[in-house]
Structures are given as C-alpha cells and as structure tokens.
Design a protein around this motif. Structure first.
Motif, PDB file in Angstrom:
ATOM      1  N   GLU A   1       0.828  -1.206   0.000  1.00  0.00           N
ATOM      2  CA  GLU A   1       0.000   0.000   0.000  1.00  0.00           C
ATOM      3  C   GLU A   1       0.861   1.254   0.000  1.00  0.00           C
ATOM      4  OE1 GLU A   1      -2.732  -0.162   3.262  1.00  0.00           O
ATOM      5  OE2 GLU A   1      -3.825  -1.875   2.437  1.00  0.00           O
ATOM      6  N   LYS A   2       1.940   1.222   0.782  1.00  0.00           N
ATOM      7  CA  LYS A   2       2.844   2.371   0.843  1.00  0.00           C
ATOM      8  C   LYS A   2       3.482   2.612  -0.526  1.00  0.00           C
ATOM      9  CE  LYS A   2       6.868   4.139   3.315  1.00  0.00           C
ATOM     10  NZ  LYS A   2       7.911   3.827   4.281  1.00  0.00           N
ATOM     11  N   GLU A   3       3.918   1.532  -1.178  1.00  0.00           N
ATOM     12  CA  GLU A   3       4.498   1.666  -2.519  1.00  0.00           C
ATOM     13  C   GLU A   3       3.476   2.245  -3.487  1.00  0.00           C
ATOM     14  OE1 GLU A   3       5.980  -2.158  -3.674  1.00  0.00           O
ATOM     15  OE2 GLU A   3       7.648  -2.096  -2.263  1.00  0.00           O
ATOM     16  N   GLU A   4       2.221   1.753  -3.385  1.00  0.00           N
ATOM     17  CA  GLU A   4       1.177   2.281  -4.249  1.00  0.00           C
ATOM     18  C   GLU A   4       0.964   3.770  -3.984  1.00  0.00           C
ATOM     19  OE1 GLU A   4      -2.369  -0.023  -3.751  1.00  0.00           O
ATOM     20  OE2 GLU A   4      -1.457  -1.852  -4.558  1.00  0.00           O
ATOM     21  N   GLN A   5       0.966   4.149  -2.707  1.00  0.00           N
ATOM     22  CA  GLN A   5       0.793   5.562  -2.354  1.00  0.00           C
ATOM     23  C   GLN A   5       1.956   6.391  -2.886  1.00  0.00           C
ATOM     24  OE1 GLN A   5       0.271   5.758   1.878  1.00  0.00           O
ATOM     25  NE2 GLN A   5      -1.885   5.126   1.790  1.00  0.00           N
ATOM     26  N   GLU A   6       3.167   5.844  -2.765  1.00  0.00           N
ATOM     27  CA  GLU A   6       4.328   6.574  -3.281  1.00  0.00           C
ATOM     28  C   GLU A   6       4.232   6.719  -4.796  1.00  0.00           C
ATOM     29  OE1 GLU A   6       7.848   4.623  -1.891  1.00  0.00           O
ATOM     30  OE2 GLU A   6       7.529   5.274   0.179  1.00  0.00           O
ATOM     31  N   ASN A   7       3.778   5.650  -5.467  1.00  0.00           N
ATOM     32  CA  ASN A   7       3.590   5.741  -6.915  1.00  0.00           C
ATOM     33  C   ASN A   7       2.551   6.795  -7.250  1.00  0.00           C
ATOM     34  OD1 ASN A   7       5.478   3.759  -7.466  1.00  0.00           O
ATOM     35  ND2 ASN A   7       3.971   2.110  -7.560  1.00  0.00           N
ATOM     36  N   LEU A   8       1.440   6.790  -6.496  1.00  0.00           N
ATOM     37  CA  LEU A   8       0.398   7.797  -6.727  1.00  0.00           C
ATOM     38  C   LEU A   8       0.926   9.197  -6.443  1.00  0.00           C
ATOM     39  CD1 LEU A   8      -2.787   6.089  -5.245  1.00  0.00           C
ATOM     40  CD2 LEU A   8      -2.296   6.583  -7.643  1.00  0.00           C
ATOM     41  N   ARG A   9       1.731   9.353  -5.397  1.00  0.00           N
ATOM     42  CA  ARG A   9       2.321  10.664  -5.093  1.00  0.00           C
ATOM     43  C   ARG A   9       3.213  11.121  -6.237  1.00  0.00           C
ATOM     44  NH1 ARG A   9       3.770   9.246   1.035  1.00  0.00           N
ATOM     45  NH2 ARG A   9       1.724   9.646   1.930  1.00  0.00           N
ATOM     46  N   GLY A  10       3.991  10.159  -6.762  1.00  0.00           N
ATOM     47  CA  GLY A  10       4.852  10.498  -7.900  1.00  0.00           C
ATOM     48  C   GLY A  10       4.021  10.928  -9.090  1.00  0.00           C
ATOM     49  N   LYS A  11       2.935  10.205  -9.351  1.00  0.00           N
ATOM     50  CA  LYS A  11       2.066  10.562 -10.468  1.00  0.00           C
ATOM     51  C   LYS A  11       1.418  11.920 -10.233  1.00  0.00           C
ATOM     52  CE  LYS A  11       0.992   5.867 -11.949  1.00  0.00           C
ATOM     53  NZ  LYS A  11      -0.050   4.833 -12.065  1.00  0.00           N
ATOM     54  N   ILE A  12       0.989  12.153  -8.993  1.00  0.00           N
ATOM     55  CA  ILE A  12       0.373  13.442  -8.665  1.00  0.00           C
ATOM     56  C   ILE A  12       1.393  14.561  -8.831  1.00  0.00           C
ATOM     57  CG2 ILE A  12      -0.543  14.805  -6.739  1.00  0.00           C
ATOM     58  CD1 ILE A  12      -1.956  12.213  -5.799  1.00  0.00           C
ATOM     59  N   ALA A  13       2.635  14.317  -8.372  1.00  0.00           N
ATOM     60  CA  ALA A  13       3.684  15.328  -8.520  1.00  0.00           C
ATOM     61  C   ALA A  13       3.926  15.612  -9.999  1.00  0.00           C
ATOM     62  CB  ALA A  13       4.967  14.852  -7.834  1.00  0.00           C
ATOM     63  N   MET A  14       3.972  14.540 -10.786  1.00  0.00           N
ATOM     64  CA  MET A  14       4.171  14.738 -12.224  1.00  0.00           C
ATOM     65  C   MET A  14       2.989  15.507 -12.816  1.00  0.00           C
ATOM     66  SD  MET A  14       5.799  11.043 -13.302  1.00  0.00           S
ATOM     67  CE  MET A  14       5.500  11.302 -15.022  1.00  0.00           C
ATOM     68  N   TYR A  15       1.760  15.226 -12.371  1.00  0.00           N
ATOM     69  CA  TYR A  15       0.580  15.923 -12.856  1.00  0.00           C
ATOM     70  C   TYR A  15       0.650  17.403 -12.479  1.00  0.00           C
ATOM     71  CZ  TYR A  15      -4.299  17.130 -13.586  1.00  0.00           C
ATOM     72  OH  TYR A  15      -5.445  17.725 -14.012  1.00  0.00           O
ATOM     73  N   TYR A  16       1.067  17.689 -11.227  1.00  0.00           N
ATOM     74  CA  TYR A  16       1.203  19.086 -10.809  1.00  0.00           C
ATOM     75  C   TYR A  16       2.274  19.806 -11.622  1.00  0.00           C
ATOM     76  CZ  TYR A  16      -2.046  19.022  -6.900  1.00  0.00           C
ATOM     77  OH  TYR A  16      -3.179  18.965  -6.139  1.00  0.00           O
ATOM     78  N   GLN A  17       3.371  19.103 -11.887  1.00  0.00           N
ATOM     79  CA  GLN A  17       4.402  19.706 -12.738  1.00  0.00           C
ATOM     80  C   GLN A  17       3.827  20.012 -14.117  1.00  0.00           C
ATOM     81  OE1 GLN A  17       7.646  16.936 -12.746  1.00  0.00           O
ATOM     82  NE2 GLN A  17       8.494  17.679 -10.805  1.00  0.00           N
ATOM     83  N   PHE A  18       3.068  19.086 -14.643  1.00  0.00           N
ATOM     84  CA  PHE A  18       2.434  19.302 -15.936  1.00  0.00           C
ATOM     85  C   PHE A  18       1.491  20.492 -15.875  1.00  0.00           C
ATOM     86  CE2 PHE A  18      -1.311  18.423 -18.606  1.00  0.00           C
ATOM     87  CZ  PHE A  18      -0.715  18.505 -19.856  1.00  0.00           C
ATOM     88  N   LEU A  19       0.686  20.544 -14.795  1.00  0.00           N
ATOM     89  CA  LEU A  19      -0.238  21.672 -14.638  1.00  0.00           C
ATOM     90  C   LEU A  19       0.512  22.995 -14.535  1.00  0.00           C
ATOM     91  CD1 LEU A  19      -3.048  20.402 -12.213  1.00  0.00           C
ATOM     92  CD2 LEU A  19      -3.212  20.881 -14.646  1.00  0.00           C
ATOM     93  N   GLU A  20       1.628  22.984 -13.800  1.00  0.00           N
ATOM     94  CA  GLU A  20       2.431  24.199 -13.695  1.00  0.00           C
ATOM     95  C   GLU A  20       2.934  24.635 -15.064  1.00  0.00           C
ATOM     96  OE1 GLU A  20       5.590  24.009 -10.808  1.00  0.00           O
ATOM     97  OE2 GLU A  20       4.201  23.361  -9.234  1.00  0.00           O
TER      98      GLU A  20
END
Length: 158
Positions: free
Chosen positions: A97-116
C-alpha cells in the motif's frame, strides 16, 4: 564272646536309626535356615522391585507431564508462528500500500508539474494576448484618432 541277642540287635538298629534321624534333622534344619534366608532375600527382592516400580511410575508421570508441557509449548509456538505470519502478511500488505501511495504521489507530482507547465504556458499566452490587446487598443485608439482627424478634415473641406 558276645552273644547276639535280639535286644542287642534292636538296640544297634535303633542307635543307627537315631543317628540317621539326627543327621536328617540337621539337614532339615539347614534346609529350613536356607529357605528362611531365601525367603528374606525374596522379600528384599520384592521390596526392591516395588521401589523400582514406584520410581518407574514417578518417572512415567514426570514424562507424561513433560510431554503435556511440551505439547502446550508446541501449541503456543504454533500460535505464535501463525501470529507472526499474520503480522508479516500485514506488514507486506502495508508495504505494498505504501508503494502504491508513493507511486500515486509520484504521479500526482508529475501531474502538478504538468499543470504548472500548462499554467506557465497559459500565463505566457495571456501576457502575449494582453500585450496584443493593448497594441490593438492603441492601434484602435490611433485609428479612431485618425478617423476623427479625417472626419474633421473632411468636414473642414466641406
């Protein structure tokens, strides 16, 4: 010369028989003493056997107690092993679950970078559009002035 009389014969026979009987009595007494010794030895043997059996019974009881204790300890160990396995499974599940959350955080970070990036592009486009609008407004204002001037000139000419 000695005469052989029947009494003398009987006396000799009876002396021989008494001697035989006395020796027989001695033999029987010796056998009786030997039997008494054997009885005593047998009694001691049975006493020792009883002690040995009692000791063996105690040892068997102790062994059964030890076996029961071992069984209970084994059951406790099995329970602890199952608990440990359950905890390991829970830990592994939490890690996943932690790995999945970290993957999701990475994806969210990438999405925020894209949004920026998109926002910066839009900001740049908006600035460009504003500058273009300002230029157009200026040009429009200038064209109005020129039109006003032309209308004034045409009016003056008339």
């Amino acid at each position: 010369m000695i005469l052989y009389s029947p009494l003398l014969y009987v006396a000799r026979n009876s002396l021989g028989k008494t001697h035989q009987l006395r020796s027989k009595i001695k033999e029987l007494k010796a056998e009786k003493e030997e039997q008494e010794k054997l009885r005593g030895n047998i009694a001691l043997y049975y006493q020792n056997l009883e002690k040995v059996y009692k000791r063996k019974d105690l040892e068997m009881k102790e062994q059964t107690k030890l076996m029961e204790n071992l069984k209970t300890e084994n059951e406790k160990m099995q329970n602890k092993k199952t608990e440990l396995n359950q905890l390991r499974n829970e830990i592994n599940e939490l890690k996943r679950e932690k790995e999945e959350q970290e993957n999701l955080r990475g994806k969210i970070a990438m999405y925020y970078q894209f949004l920026e990036k998109v926002h910066t592009r839009k900001d740049v486009q908006l600035k460009k559009q504003k500058t273009l609008l300002e230029k157009l407004k200026k040009e429009k204002g200038e064209t109005k002035k020129m039109q006003n001037q032309q209308t004034e000139l045409t009016q003056l000419r008339n």
